[in-house]
Design a protein around this motif. Structure first.
Motif, PDB file in Angstrom:
ATOM      1  N   UNK A 127     -18.079 -11.857  18.287  1.00 33.60           N
ATOM      2  CA  UNK A 127     -16.626 -11.899  18.343  1.00 33.60           C
ATOM      3  C   UNK A 127     -16.074 -10.555  17.902  1.00 33.60           C
ATOM      4  N   UNK A 128     -15.203  -9.976  18.714  1.00 31.97           N
ATOM      5  CA  UNK A 128     -14.469  -8.769  18.340  1.00 31.97           C
ATOM      6  C   UNK A 128     -12.994  -9.116  18.289  1.00 31.97           C
ATOM      7  N   UNK A 163      -0.365  -0.159  22.535  1.00 32.15           N
ATOM      8  CA  UNK A 163       0.630   0.607  21.809  1.00 32.15           C
ATOM      9  C   UNK A 163       0.771   0.271  20.347  1.00 32.15           C
ATOM     10  N   UNK A 164       0.034  -0.735  19.857  1.00 28.68           N
ATOM     11  CA  UNK A 164       0.117  -1.129  18.449  1.00 28.68           C
ATOM     12  C   UNK A 164      -1.143  -0.704  17.707  1.00 28.68           C
ATOM     13  N   UNK A 165      -0.932  -0.179  16.501  1.00 33.41           N
ATOM     14  CA  UNK A 165      -2.070   0.167  15.657  1.00 33.41           C
ATOM     15  C   UNK A 165      -2.736  -1.109  15.165  1.00 33.41           C
ATOM     16  N   UNK A 166      -4.057  -1.155  15.222  1.00 31.64           N
ATOM     17  CA  UNK A 166      -4.780  -2.361  14.814  1.00 31.64           C
ATOM     18  C   UNK A 166      -6.141  -1.984  14.275  1.00 31.64           C
ATOM     19  N   UNK A 167      -6.680  -2.857  13.427  1.00 29.66           N
ATOM     20  CA  UNK A 167      -8.019  -2.669  12.879  1.00 29.66           C
ATOM     21  C   UNK A 167      -8.987  -3.566  13.631  1.00 29.66           C
ATOM     22  N   UNK A 168     -10.090  -2.995  14.063  1.00 32.22           N
ATOM     23  CA  UNK A 168     -11.082  -3.683  14.882  1.00 32.22           C
ATOM     24  C   UNK A 168     -12.207  -4.195  13.982  1.00 32.22           C
ATOM     25  N   UNK A 169     -12.509  -5.494  14.099  1.00 33.26           N
ATOM     26  CA  UNK A 169     -13.620  -6.119  13.377  1.00 33.26           C
ATOM     27  C   UNK A 169     -14.572  -6.751  14.389  1.00 33.26           C
ATOM     28  N   UNK A 170     -15.851  -6.772  14.041  1.00 30.57           N
ATOM     29  CA  UNK A 170     -16.852  -7.319  14.953  1.00 30.57           C
ATOM     30  C   UNK A 170     -17.920  -8.059  14.159  1.00 30.57           C
ATOM     31  N   UNK A 171     -18.512  -9.069  14.780  1.00 26.53           N
ATOM     32  CA  UNK A 171     -19.591  -9.802  14.135  1.00 26.53           C
ATOM     33  C   UNK A 171     -20.315 -10.697  15.118  1.00 26.53           C
ATOM     34  N   UNK A 172     -21.520 -11.099  14.741  1.00 26.82           N
ATOM     35  CA  UNK A 172     -22.335 -11.995  15.565  1.00 26.82           C
ATOM     36  C   UNK A 172     -22.454 -13.346  14.880  1.00 26.82           C
TER      37      UNK A 172
END
Length: 287
Positions: free
Chosen positions: A223-224, A189-198
């Motif tokens: 890691x996400x 229910x919360x707006x969030x920004x998704x980041x990802x990396x190896x």
């Protein structure tokens, strides 16, 4: 076989209750970044640094997580952790599958309370276990003593409890060579920004993180994480390729700044892990 059972359970609890490193989906980083990619990565890194600072300042949070380690075990954790002065907190750990859950079931419970203090953590077992451990329900694991566990892998176990706070996945992403912003999403229910990396252990320059990954046997990890409008981590997913197989952990964080309590159990009802192993070593394998 009582001594063998107690010793085996003591060892697996040391491993699973301190498990913090997870694994992630493995992204393809074979393409060289272009100018636009480098600019986007710079923006992502700035956002992650803000998240690292905000999360560290919050000093505590409520944590819910699920962890799987192949056929060895699957478990859930729920409780609060604080990190203003070392690690403190209380979690309920429930083993839901795998060989560890089978072992715990034979001891009368698949759930236990774990209390974390800066110098040690305490695991509360059931009555069946206490009958095999001099009547004591709690096991104390001193982080320093875990160094000798399982031929030295305890170094990793001790470090892991000190690095399970939500700012640690952010630090891992900052060490990644291919961190990217995935996009805007909704997490519970919360707006969030998704980041990802190896993260490849061989490429990490931070000595502490490199040691953490190497001690855990992690060769590659992705890691996400999801960060809300307050720059606080609300979710993470880690999946690691380890020398012993694959491990996955998903965690949700909320109620930042929550009050955290963790009291030492009564001394009369607590057995020290090192003493317990020493006493049981002589009876291991005895019918």
């Amino acid at each position: 076989m009582q001594g063998t059972t107690v010793r085996r359970v003591g060892l697996v609890l040391a491993v699973t209750a301190l498990t913090g490193v997870g694994a992630c989906t493995f992204s393809d980083s074979s393409d060289r970044p272009g100018k636009d990619d480098r600019a986007a990565r710079g923006t992502s890194l700035a956002a992650l640094r803000s998240a690292e600072r905000a999360t560290a300042r919050a000093e505590s949070a409520r944590v819910e997580s699920t962890t799987t380690m192949g056929s060895l075990m699957s478990m859930t954790a729920d409780g609060t952790l604080g990190w203003s002065d070392g690690i403190t907190g209380t979690l309920t750990l429930t083993y839901t599958g795998g060989t560890i859950a089978d072992t715990m079931r034979r001891l009368g419970t698949t759930s236990m309370e774990a209390r974390y203090l800066p110098d040690a953590y305490y695991a509360r077992m059931g009555d069946t276990f206490a009958e095999q451990a001099d009547g004591r329900h709690w096991i104390r694991y001193a982080y320093d003593e875990l160094e000798a566990l399982a031929g030295g892998s305890g170094v990793h176990l001790g470090d892991q409890m000190r690095t399970t706070t939500p700012d640690q996945p952010v630090k891992l992403l900052l060490a990644s060579g291919d961190v990217r912003e995935v996009g805007e999403e909704t997490v519970r229910g919360r707006a969030a920004t998704h980041y990802s990396g190896t993260v490849a252990a061989a490429d990490v320059t931070d000595d502490g993180l490199k040691k953490q990954l190497n001690d855990a046997g992690v060769t590659t990890e992705t890691v996400d994480i999801w960060i809300d409008e307050r720059n606080l981590l609300v979710k993470k997913v880690e999946k690691a390729r380890m020398t012993t197989g694959r491990m996955t952990q998903t965690a949700h964080y909320r109620d930042y700044g929550v009050r955290v309590r963790a009291q030492r159990p009564p001394l009369s009802d607590t057995g020290d892990f090192e003493d317990l192993m020493r006493k049981k070593a002589g009876t291991a394998g005895t019918p």
